[in-house]
Design a protein around this motif. Structure first.
Motif, PDB file in Angstrom:
ATOM      1  N   MET A   1      27.845  -1.541  16.086  1.00 12.53           N
ATOM      2  CA  MET A   1      28.530  -2.817  15.993  1.00 12.53           C
ATOM      3  C   MET A   1      27.801  -3.682  14.965  1.00 12.53           C
ATOM      4  N   ASP A   2      28.548  -4.485  14.254  1.00 16.13           N
ATOM      5  CA  ASP A   2      27.994  -5.356  13.229  1.00 16.13           C
ATOM      6  C   ASP A   2      27.711  -6.740  13.820  1.00 16.13           C
ATOM      7  N   TYR A   3      26.547  -7.283  13.529  1.00 18.57           N
ATOM      8  CA  TYR A   3      26.139  -8.568  14.085  1.00 18.57           C
ATOM      9  C   TYR A   3      25.869  -9.592  12.997  1.00 18.57           C
ATOM     10  N   LYS A  12      30.413 -19.769   9.464  1.00 10.52           N
ATOM     11  CA  LYS A  12      31.751 -19.208   9.687  1.00 10.52           C
ATOM     12  C   LYS A  12      32.616 -20.133  10.535  1.00 10.52           C
ATOM     13  N   TRP A  13      32.022 -20.723  11.572  1.00  4.05           N
ATOM     14  CA  TRP A  13      32.772 -21.541  12.520  1.00  4.05           C
ATOM     15  C   TRP A  13      32.776 -23.029  12.200  1.00  4.05           C
ATOM     16  N   PRO A  42      28.257 -10.720  17.679  1.00  2.62           N
ATOM     17  CA  PRO A  42      29.165  -9.769  17.024  1.00  2.62           C
ATOM     18  C   PRO A  42      30.031 -10.472  15.976  1.00  2.62           C
ATOM     19  N   LYS A  43      30.195  -9.839  14.825  1.00  2.00           N
ATOM     20  CA  LYS A  43      30.995 -10.451  13.752  1.00  2.00           C
ATOM     21  C   LYS A  43      32.454 -10.621  14.159  1.00  2.00           C
ATOM     22  N   SER A  44      32.887  -9.859  15.152  1.00  2.00           N
ATOM     23  CA  SER A  44      34.275  -9.966  15.604  1.00  2.00           C
ATOM     24  C   SER A  44      34.485 -11.102  16.602  1.00  2.00           C
ATOM     25  N   SER A  45      33.414 -11.790  17.005  1.00  2.00           N
ATOM     26  CA  SER A  45      33.531 -12.884  17.981  1.00  2.00           C
ATOM     27  C   SER A  45      34.271 -14.070  17.379  1.00  2.00           C
ATOM     28  N   ASP A  46      35.099 -14.670  18.211  1.00  2.00           N
ATOM     29  CA  ASP A  46      35.816 -15.873  17.800  1.00  2.00           C
ATOM     30  C   ASP A  46      35.029 -17.110  18.204  1.00  2.00           C
TER      31      ASP A  46
END
Length: 58
Positions: A1-3, A12-13, A42-46
């Motif tokens: 998994m990419d972090y 990002k946020w 995780p890079k996929s986290s919103d």
């Protein structure tokens, strides 16, 4: 998994680094892990919902 770290998540946020760290401490970011003194997000986290909005209170 990419972090990503807290700084990358903050960029990002559109939040401060400290705010991202607090969200991680509170368990509001899915899949977050702590490695020493670094938060691994995780890079996929919103971005977590803001608890002050109507959407978050539903």
């Amino acid at each position: 998994m990419d972090y990503m770290n807290a700084k990358e998540a903050a960029d990002k946020w559109g939040l401060s680094v400290r705010r991202v760290q607090v969200l991680c401490e509170q368990g509001r970011v899915d899949g977050v892990e702590r490695l020493g003194n670094v938060w691994l997000i995780p890079k996929s986290s919103d971005k977590p919902l803001d608890g002050r909005t109507r959407e978050a209170k539903k």
